[in-house]
Scaffold this motif. Structure first.
Motif, PDB file in Angstrom:
ATOM      1  N   LEU A  25      -8.834   0.904   5.252  1.00  0.00           N
ATOM      2  CA  LEU A  25      -8.792   0.639   3.825  1.00  0.00           C
ATOM      3  C   LEU A  25     -10.063   1.168   3.162  1.00  0.00           C
ATOM      4  O   LEU A  25     -11.173   0.921   3.644  1.00  0.00           O
ATOM      5  CB  LEU A  25      -8.682  -0.874   3.580  1.00  0.00           C
ATOM      6  N   LEU A  58       1.707  -1.783  -7.277  1.00  0.00           N
ATOM      7  CA  LEU A  58       1.946  -2.888  -6.353  1.00  0.00           C
ATOM      8  C   LEU A  58       2.106  -4.215  -7.074  1.00  0.00           C
ATOM      9  O   LEU A  58       2.869  -5.074  -6.642  1.00  0.00           O
ATOM     10  CB  LEU A  58       0.814  -2.987  -5.333  1.00  0.00           C
ATOM     11  N   THR A  78       0.845   6.341  -5.915  1.00  0.00           N
ATOM     12  CA  THR A  78       2.169   6.364  -5.283  1.00  0.00           C
ATOM     13  C   THR A  78       3.001   5.139  -5.623  1.00  0.00           C
ATOM     14  O   THR A  78       4.161   5.062  -5.225  1.00  0.00           O
ATOM     15  CB  THR A  78       2.041   6.492  -3.752  1.00  0.00           C
ATOM     16  N   ARG A  84       4.879  -6.388  -0.712  1.00  0.00           N
ATOM     17  CA  ARG A  84       5.578  -5.674  -1.790  1.00  0.00           C
ATOM     18  C   ARG A  84       6.598  -6.559  -2.511  1.00  0.00           C
ATOM     19  O   ARG A  84       7.792  -6.244  -2.558  1.00  0.00           O
ATOM     20  CB  ARG A  84       6.223  -4.413  -1.254  1.00  0.00           C
ATOM     21  N   ALA A 101      -7.147   0.548  -6.873  1.00  0.00           N
ATOM     22  CA  ALA A 101      -6.283   1.261  -5.936  1.00  0.00           C
ATOM     23  C   ALA A 101      -6.424   0.717  -4.525  1.00  0.00           C
ATOM     24  O   ALA A 101      -7.539   0.476  -4.052  1.00  0.00           O
ATOM     25  CB  ALA A 101      -6.611   2.751  -5.934  1.00  0.00           C
ATOM     26  N   VAL A 102      -5.279   0.548  -3.873  1.00  0.00           N
ATOM     27  CA  VAL A 102      -5.228   0.261  -2.446  1.00  0.00           C
ATOM     28  C   VAL A 102      -4.939   1.599  -1.780  1.00  0.00           C
ATOM     29  O   VAL A 102      -3.849   2.144  -1.923  1.00  0.00           O
ATOM     30  CB  VAL A 102      -4.119  -0.754  -2.100  1.00  0.00           C
ATOM     31  N   CYS A 103      -5.930   2.139  -1.091  1.00  0.00           N
ATOM     32  CA  CYS A 103      -5.784   3.410  -0.371  1.00  0.00           C
ATOM     33  C   CYS A 103      -5.946   3.113   1.119  1.00  0.00           C
ATOM     34  O   CYS A 103      -7.031   2.718   1.553  1.00  0.00           O
ATOM     35  CB  CYS A 103      -6.838   4.419  -0.816  1.00  0.00           C
ATOM     36  N   ARG A 163      -2.962   7.514  -2.733  1.00  0.00           N
ATOM     37  CA  ARG A 163      -3.107   8.386  -1.561  1.00  0.00           C
ATOM     38  C   ARG A 163      -4.162   9.427  -1.904  1.00  0.00           C
ATOM     39  O   ARG A 163      -4.100  10.085  -2.942  1.00  0.00           O
ATOM     40  CB  ARG A 163      -1.775   9.074  -1.260  1.00  0.00           C
ATOM     41  N   TRP A 171       0.269  -5.194  -1.007  1.00  0.00           N
ATOM     42  CA  TRP A 171       0.560  -3.965  -0.262  1.00  0.00           C
ATOM     43  C   TRP A 171       1.468  -4.241   0.935  1.00  0.00           C
ATOM     44  O   TRP A 171       2.404  -3.491   1.195  1.00  0.00           O
ATOM     45  CB  TRP A 171      -0.760  -3.319   0.169  1.00  0.00           C
ATOM     46  N   TYR A 218      -2.655  -0.661  -7.986  1.00  0.00           N
ATOM     47  CA  TYR A 218      -1.843   0.494  -7.629  1.00  0.00           C
ATOM     48  C   TYR A 218      -2.018   0.828  -6.154  1.00  0.00           C
ATOM     49  O   TYR A 218      -3.031   0.506  -5.554  1.00  0.00           O
ATOM     50  CB  TYR A 218      -2.283   1.726  -8.437  1.00  0.00           C
ATOM     51  N   GLU A 219      -1.053   1.531  -5.604  1.00  0.00           N
ATOM     52  CA  GLU A 219      -1.208   2.137  -4.284  1.00  0.00           C
ATOM     53  C   GLU A 219      -1.578   3.596  -4.528  1.00  0.00           C
ATOM     54  O   GLU A 219      -1.010   4.244  -5.415  1.00  0.00           O
ATOM     55  CB  GLU A 219       0.090   2.052  -3.489  1.00  0.00           C
TER      56      GLU A 219
END
Length: 152
Positions: free
Chosen positions: A19, A68, A65, A141, A11-13, A97, A138, A94-95
């Protein structure tokens, strides 16, 4: 030569231009930062993998969310008795939150610390290549969900 495929989800949060990263140990024994995430268990959906892994490594609950992209890497690892393992990693990025939980460090797992890092400082961290690939996904995109070979 033995072949091994590992499927993982990460996950990219990003929150407030920071980050979320988890710290593990590299092949050279030095600490290195990576995205929270990890290997998919047999029969597990990668979507569920990323939710589970982020919570295990950071204490946070997340909402996915978006997807990616997908990244793959391949390398050979020397083993005992002169044998070599041809390893391929297939990573779904994934992105996410953060929706709940509290930041904490993983105990007894593959990471030992979780922390938020300013996006401007990430390039100065000792990090795995996946961090750069994921940040490119990210930021840019790409419709294909793929980073062109030769870029991060």
């Amino acid at each position: 030569m033995r072949q091994k495929l590992r499927v993982a989800a990460y996950a990219v949060c990003v929150r407030d231009d920071r980050l979320l990263l988890a710290r593990g140990t590299g092949f050279d024994g030095r600490p290195e930062w990576t995205l929270p995430g990890g290997g998919m268990e047999h029969g597990e959906d990668p979507y569920d993998t990323v939710l589970r892994e982020v919570e295990e490594e950071t204490g946070y609950l997340i909402e996915v969310t978006g997807l990616l992209g997908v990244h793959t890497n391949r390398f050979r690892v020397p083993r005992r008795l002169g044998r070599t393992v041809d390893r391929q990693g297939l990573r779904l990025v994934y992105e996410g939150r953060v929706t709940g939980g509290d930041l904490r460090h993983e105990v007894g797992g593959s990471t030992d610390m979780a922390a938020w890092h300013p996006l401007t400082d990430v390039s100065g961290l000792n990090r795995v290549r996946l961090v750069d690939v994921a940040l490119t996904l990210w930021r840019e995109r790409p419709v294909t969900g793929h980073v062109t070979p030769g870029t991060p």
